[in-house]
Scaffold this motif. Structure first.
Motif, short mmCIF file in Angstrom:
data_model
loop_
_atom_site.label_atom_id
_atom_site.label_comp_id
_atom_site.label_asym_id
_atom_site.label_seq_id
_atom_site.Cartn_x
_atom_site.Cartn_y
_atom_site.Cartn_z
N GLU A 127 0.87 -1.15 -0.08
CA GLU A 127 -0.04 0.04 0.01
C GLU A 127 0.93 1.39 0.20
O GLU A 127 0.54 1.99 -0.64
N TYR A 130 2.08 1.81 -3.42
CA TYR A 130 1.16 2.25 -4.34
C TYR A 130 0.81 3.60 -4.22
O TYR A 130 0.71 4.45 -5.15
N PHE A 131 1.06 4.34 -2.90
CA PHE A 131 0.73 5.65 -2.91
C PHE A 131 1.94 6.49 -3.21
O PHE A 131 1.65 7.46 -3.74
N VAL A 140 -2.65 12.16 -4.82
CA VAL A 140 -2.84 11.51 -3.54
C VAL A 140 -3.54 12.82 -2.84
O VAL A 140 -2.99 13.31 -1.66
N TRP A 176 -0.73 9.59 7.55
CA TRP A 176 -0.79 8.60 6.86
C TRP A 176 -2.13 7.87 6.76
O TRP A 176 -2.72 7.14 5.86
N ILE A 179 -4.54 9.50 4.68
CA ILE A 179 -4.21 9.10 3.37
C ILE A 179 -4.83 7.72 3.02
O ILE A 179 -5.71 7.50 1.94
N ARG A 180 -4.73 6.63 4.11
CA ARG A 180 -5.37 5.43 3.84
C ARG A 180 -6.61 5.70 3.63
O ARG A 180 -7.52 4.88 3.06
N SER A 182 -8.61 7.77 2.76
CA SER A 182 -9.02 8.58 1.28
C SER A 182 -8.68 7.51 0.19
O SER A 182 -8.90 8.06 -0.98
N ARG A 183 -8.40 6.34 0.45
CA ARG A 183 -8.04 5.69 -0.75
C ARG A 183 -8.97 5.23 -1.86
O ARG A 183 -8.85 5.26 -2.65
N ILE A 186 -9.13 8.29 -3.60
CA ILE A 186 -7.89 8.30 -4.71
C ILE A 186 -7.94 7.33 -5.73
O ILE A 186 -7.33 7.83 -6.88
N ASP A 187 -8.29 6.36 -5.48
CA ASP A 187 -8.70 5.20 -6.43
C ASP A 187 -9.45 5.62 -7.74
O ASP A 187 -9.13 5.46 -8.74
#
Length: 209
Positions: A127, A130-131, A140, A176, A179-180, A182-183, A186-187
């Motif tokens: 992961e 990936y980011f 991101v 972080w 960020i996770r 919001s995945r 973001i995807d």
């Protein structure tokens, strides 16, 4: 007189027959004993061969396990070293240099994560990779490439430290974690960019890495 002679002869023959039968029984017993001993010896040899094969199999499996564990430790060392060899600073670092560092770190993580045996840790590092890859193209969320790289380094160090101590992997560090969370968004944005470019690529789930 003849009767006594006949009785004597019968007794002699009976004795002879008894001796012969006893001898035959003795010989038969010896033969059976030798056959039994031979079978026991053969079984002992077979058991010994099977034990030796089992020991060899265990030794091979143990050697392979130690080899995999050694390679896993090397992978962790290489991942941590990548952040040191390609530093990312939050300020006073040209964006081009930040992007180059992200790309080089991504190469190391993308390769070394395959050798991490711990499934949970491997997926977390996949992961991170990936980011970092998305950060190189500025996708991101509201985070800059430098911010993503900085947070990724802190997250990775935290995960590797806990893994080395044999502790459970916790929630992510602040920043972080956002960020996770919001995945999905973001995807979705990344997929839209891919479709706008005329591509039909779908990002596979990180669990397969």
């Amino acid at each position: 007189m003849d009767v006594h002679r006949q009785q004597g002869d019968v007794m002699e023959w009976a004795t002879i027959v008894t001796v012969v039968i006893g001898g035959l029984i003795g010989l038969g017993g010896d033969a059976v004993g030798r056959l039994g001993a031979r079978r026991q010896a053969q079984q002992a040899r077979q058991d010994s061969l099977e034990d030796a094969e089992t020991a060899r199999t265990w030794a091979v499996e143990d050697g392979r396990r130690k080899e995999r564990e050694s390679r896993e430790r090397a992978a962790v060392e290489h991942i941590l070293a990548a952040y040191l060899e390609h530093p990312i600073r939050l300020i006073n670092q040209p964006e081009e240099e930040v992007l180059q560092s992200l790309a080089k770190i991504c190469v190391v993580l993308g390769y070394e994560q395959s050798f991490i045996l711990n499934g949970a840790l491997r997926e977390r590092i996949a992961e991170v990779s990936y980011f970092l890859d998305l950060a190189a193209v500025g996708n991101v969320g509201e985070y800059s490439a430098a911010e993503v790289g900085f947070l990724a380094r802190s997250e990775t160090r935290m995960l590797m430290g806990l893994w080395a101590r044999g502790e459970e992997l916790p929630e992510s560090i602040e920043g972080w974690r956002e960020i996770r969370e919001s995945r999905a968004q973001i995807d979705g944005q990344w997929q839209e960019q891919l479709r706008a470019a005329g591509l039909r690529v779908t990002v596979p789930p990180l669990s397969i890495y």
